[in-house]
Design a protein around this motif. Structure first.
Motif, mmCIF file in Angstrom:
data_model
loop_
_atom_site.group_PDB
_atom_site.id
_atom_site.type_symbol
_atom_site.label_atom_id
_atom_site.label_comp_id
_atom_site.label_asym_id
_atom_site.label_seq_id
_atom_site.Cartn_x
_atom_site.Cartn_y
_atom_site.Cartn_z
ATOM 1 N N PRO A 1 0.826 -1.216 0.000
ATOM 2 C CA PRO A 1 0.000 0.000 0.000
ATOM 3 C C PRO A 1 0.857 1.262 0.000
ATOM 4 N N SER A 2 0.270 2.347 -0.493
ATOM 5 C CA SER A 2 0.923 3.661 -0.560
ATOM 6 C C SER A 2 2.108 3.673 -1.516
ATOM 7 N N THR A 3 2.065 2.803 -2.525
ATOM 8 C CA THR A 3 3.057 2.837 -3.597
ATOM 9 C C THR A 3 2.317 2.990 -4.920
ATOM 10 N N ALA A 4 3.026 3.471 -5.938
ATOM 11 C CA ALA A 4 2.393 3.730 -7.232
ATOM 12 C C ALA A 4 1.868 2.455 -7.884
ATOM 13 N N ALA A 5 2.514 1.319 -7.619
ATOM 14 C CA ALA A 5 2.126 0.066 -8.269
ATOM 15 C C ALA A 5 0.932 -0.613 -7.598
ATOM 16 N N TYR A 6 0.596 -0.194 -6.383
ATOM 17 C CA TYR A 6 -0.484 -0.838 -5.622
ATOM 18 C C TYR A 6 -1.837 -0.481 -6.223
ATOM 19 N N GLY A 7 -2.637 -1.514 -6.497
ATOM 20 C CA GLY A 7 -3.936 -1.262 -7.108
ATOM 21 C C GLY A 7 -4.848 -2.465 -7.006
ATOM 22 N N ARG A 8 -5.824 -2.511 -7.893
ATOM 23 C CA ARG A 8 -6.832 -3.577 -7.858
ATOM 24 C C ARG A 8 -6.194 -4.961 -7.950
ATOM 25 N N LEU A 9 -5.226 -5.127 -8.860
ATOM 26 C CA LEU A 9 -4.592 -6.430 -9.021
ATOM 27 C C LEU A 9 -3.882 -6.853 -7.737
ATOM 28 N N SER A 10 -3.222 -5.915 -7.071
ATOM 29 C CA SER A 10 -2.529 -6.206 -5.810
ATOM 30 C C SER A 10 -3.503 -6.779 -4.785
ATOM 31 N N VAL A 11 -4.614 -6.077 -4.591
ATOM 32 C CA VAL A 11 -5.586 -6.474 -3.566
ATOM 33 C C VAL A 11 -6.239 -7.805 -3.907
ATOM 34 N N MET A 12 -6.666 -7.956 -5.168
ATOM 35 C CA MET A 12 -7.427 -9.139 -5.550
ATOM 36 C C MET A 12 -6.591 -10.414 -5.569
ATOM 37 N N LEU A 13 -5.270 -10.289 -5.602
ATOM 38 C CA LEU A 13 -4.424 -11.478 -5.507
ATOM 39 C C LEU A 13 -3.856 -11.660 -4.101
ATOM 40 N N GLN A 14 -3.502 -10.566 -3.441
ATOM 41 C CA GLN A 14 -2.885 -10.684 -2.115
ATOM 42 C C GLN A 14 -3.852 -11.181 -1.045
ATOM 43 N N TRP A 15 -5.155 -11.000 -1.235
ATOM 44 C CA TRP A 15 -6.087 -11.502 -0.220
ATOM 45 C C TRP A 15 -6.127 -13.028 -0.225
ATOM 46 N N ARG A 16 -5.621 -13.630 -1.326
ATOM 47 C CA ARG A 16 -5.713 -15.094 -1.463
ATOM 48 C C ARG A 16 -4.360 -15.788 -1.594
ATOM 49 N N TYR A 17 -3.298 -15.030 -1.952
ATOM 50 C CA TYR A 17 -1.983 -15.634 -2.169
ATOM 51 C C TYR A 17 -0.889 -14.905 -1.389
ATOM 52 N N ALA A 18 0.139 -15.655 -1.009
ATOM 53 C CA ALA A 18 1.428 -15.076 -0.638
ATOM 54 C C ALA A 18 2.262 -15.088 -1.913
ATOM 55 N N MET A 19 2.859 -13.951 -2.270
ATOM 56 C CA MET A 19 3.552 -13.851 -3.554
ATOM 57 C C MET A 19 4.950 -13.275 -3.389
ATOM 58 N N GLU A 20 5.828 -13.694 -4.312
ATOM 59 C CA GLU A 20 7.218 -13.251 -4.255
ATOM 60 C C GLU A 20 7.785 -13.156 -5.670
ATOM 61 N N ASN A 21 8.469 -12.057 -5.947
ATOM 62 C CA ASN A 21 9.201 -11.900 -7.205
ATOM 63 C C ASN A 21 10.520 -12.652 -7.038
ATOM 64 N N VAL A 22 10.708 -13.739 -7.792
ATOM 65 C CA VAL A 22 11.873 -14.597 -7.553
ATOM 66 C C VAL A 22 12.984 -14.463 -8.591
ATOM 67 N N LEU A 23 12.700 -13.817 -9.747
ATOM 68 C CA LEU A 23 13.736 -13.770 -10.785
ATOM 69 C C LEU A 23 13.442 -12.675 -11.804
ATOM 70 N N PHE A 24 14.456 -11.857 -12.098
ATOM 71 C CA PHE A 24 14.361 -10.870 -13.180
ATOM 72 C C PHE A 24 14.836 -11.518 -14.472
ATOM 73 N N VAL A 25 14.131 -11.249 -15.581
ATOM 74 C CA VAL A 25 14.503 -11.810 -16.880
ATOM 75 C C VAL A 25 14.453 -10.699 -17.933
ATOM 76 N N GLY A 26 15.574 -10.457 -18.590
ATOM 77 C CA GLY A 26 15.648 -9.409 -19.602
ATOM 78 C C GLY A 26 15.113 -9.864 -20.948
ATOM 79 N N PRO A 27 14.823 -8.923 -21.846
ATOM 80 C CA PRO A 27 14.264 -9.251 -23.169
ATOM 81 C C PRO A 27 15.149 -10.176 -23.995
ATOM 82 N N GLU A 28 16.469 -10.099 -23.783
ATOM 83 C CA GLU A 28 17.401 -10.891 -24.593
ATOM 84 C C GLU A 28 17.287 -12.393 -24.331
ATOM 85 N N SER A 29 16.523 -12.776 -23.315
ATOM 86 C CA SER A 29 16.358 -14.199 -22.985
ATOM 87 C C SER A 29 15.267 -14.866 -23.812
ATOM 88 N N PHE A 30 14.616 -14.099 -24.705
ATOM 89 C CA PHE A 30 13.498 -14.613 -25.494
ATOM 90 C C PHE A 30 13.772 -14.498 -26.992
#
Length: 250
Positions: free
Chosen positions: A141-170
């Motif tokens: 909360p209180s960040t620019a990225a926080y919104g509907r998607l944040s709330v509707m998934l966080q009420w049901r899941y624990a989530m973690e960003n585990v890996l950054f992947v750049g465009p060159e990997s595709f």
């Protein structure tokens, strides 16, 4: 014959061996686990997964790719639009699914909401997504990225960003950065009307720059809600737990 990526399917095939290995390690597949891969494409992730699992269910909409995948006896190929797949029916009796995939970025949010309807049949989810979407999913909360998607998934899941992947990997490279997110359903999920929570949150964020008393205030008044809830703030300032409590109180 080389498969040409189809733009209408949002196809960007993972091709970086180091990234593939990192994703497989993050997933940690164990032999015999029931797992479903969404959008296997050219099987870059599929192959190391099935080597560890023994068998794997894959969901592929592209007819040509589905035909190629059927040549692999360890795969159960579901040729379908993922938004029409009944994930609950795919789960073996007494077991929950592990769901993975490099999701088509053009329909990633609808896929996440579709899976939310089957969350009781799911053990965990690991997805490659546009980094901006992952940032919104895990935002506080209180960040620019926080919104509907944040709330509707966080009420049901624990989530973690585990890996950054750049465009060159595709191949072909997308025009955006990507990330892998881990999603684990909460063991003790709040008891509430999910459709009501969804409507509440949608109304709250419909005018995110304005105080909640404008849009949400009128919505609550129409439902004759007179309980305690601070409307003198913006939606992005309200923690997930408070949205949940309000939905339960209605």
């Amino acid at each position: 014959m080389k498969h040409i990526a189809r733009k209408r399917f949002g196809q960007h095939f993972l091709s970086d061996a180091g990234v593939i290995d990192a994703i497989v390690r993050a997933i940690g597949p164990q032999h015999g686990e029931p797992m479903v891969e969404i959008g296997p494409g050219l099987a870059a992730l599929t192959q190391p997964l099935v080597e560890r699992l023994g068998q794997l269910t894959v969901i592929e909409l592209d007819r040509d790719l589905a035909q190629r995948l059927r040549n692999r006896p360890q795969l159960h190929v579901v040729e379908s639009d993922v938004l029409k797949v009944d994930f609950t029916a795919l789960a073996p009796a007494g077991q929950r699914l592990r769901v993975v995939g490099n999701l088509p970025y053009n329909i990633s949010t609808p896929i996440l909401f579709h899976l939310l309807d089957h969350v009781d049949a799911i053990q965990d989810q690991h997805f490659m997504l546009q980094k901006e979407v992952v940032d919104r999913m895990v935002a506080a909360p209180s960040t620019a990225a926080y919104g509907r998607l944040s709330v509707m998934l966080q009420w049901r899941y624990a989530m973690e960003n585990v890996l950054f992947v750049g465009p060159e990997s595709f191949d072909p490279p997308p025009r955006v950065d990507s990330a892998v997110v881990r999603m684990e359903p909460l063991a003790q999920a709040p008891v509430l009307d999910a459709a009501l929570l969804s409507e509440l949150v949608q109304v709250a964020f419909s005018q995110r720059r304005k105080l909640l008393r404008h849009a949400l205030g009128r919505w609550l008044e129409a439902r004759q809600f007179a309980g305690p809830f601070d409307l003198q703030r913006r939606a992005e300032e309200v923690p997930v737990a408070e949205f949940v409590a309000l939905a339960q109180a209605l």
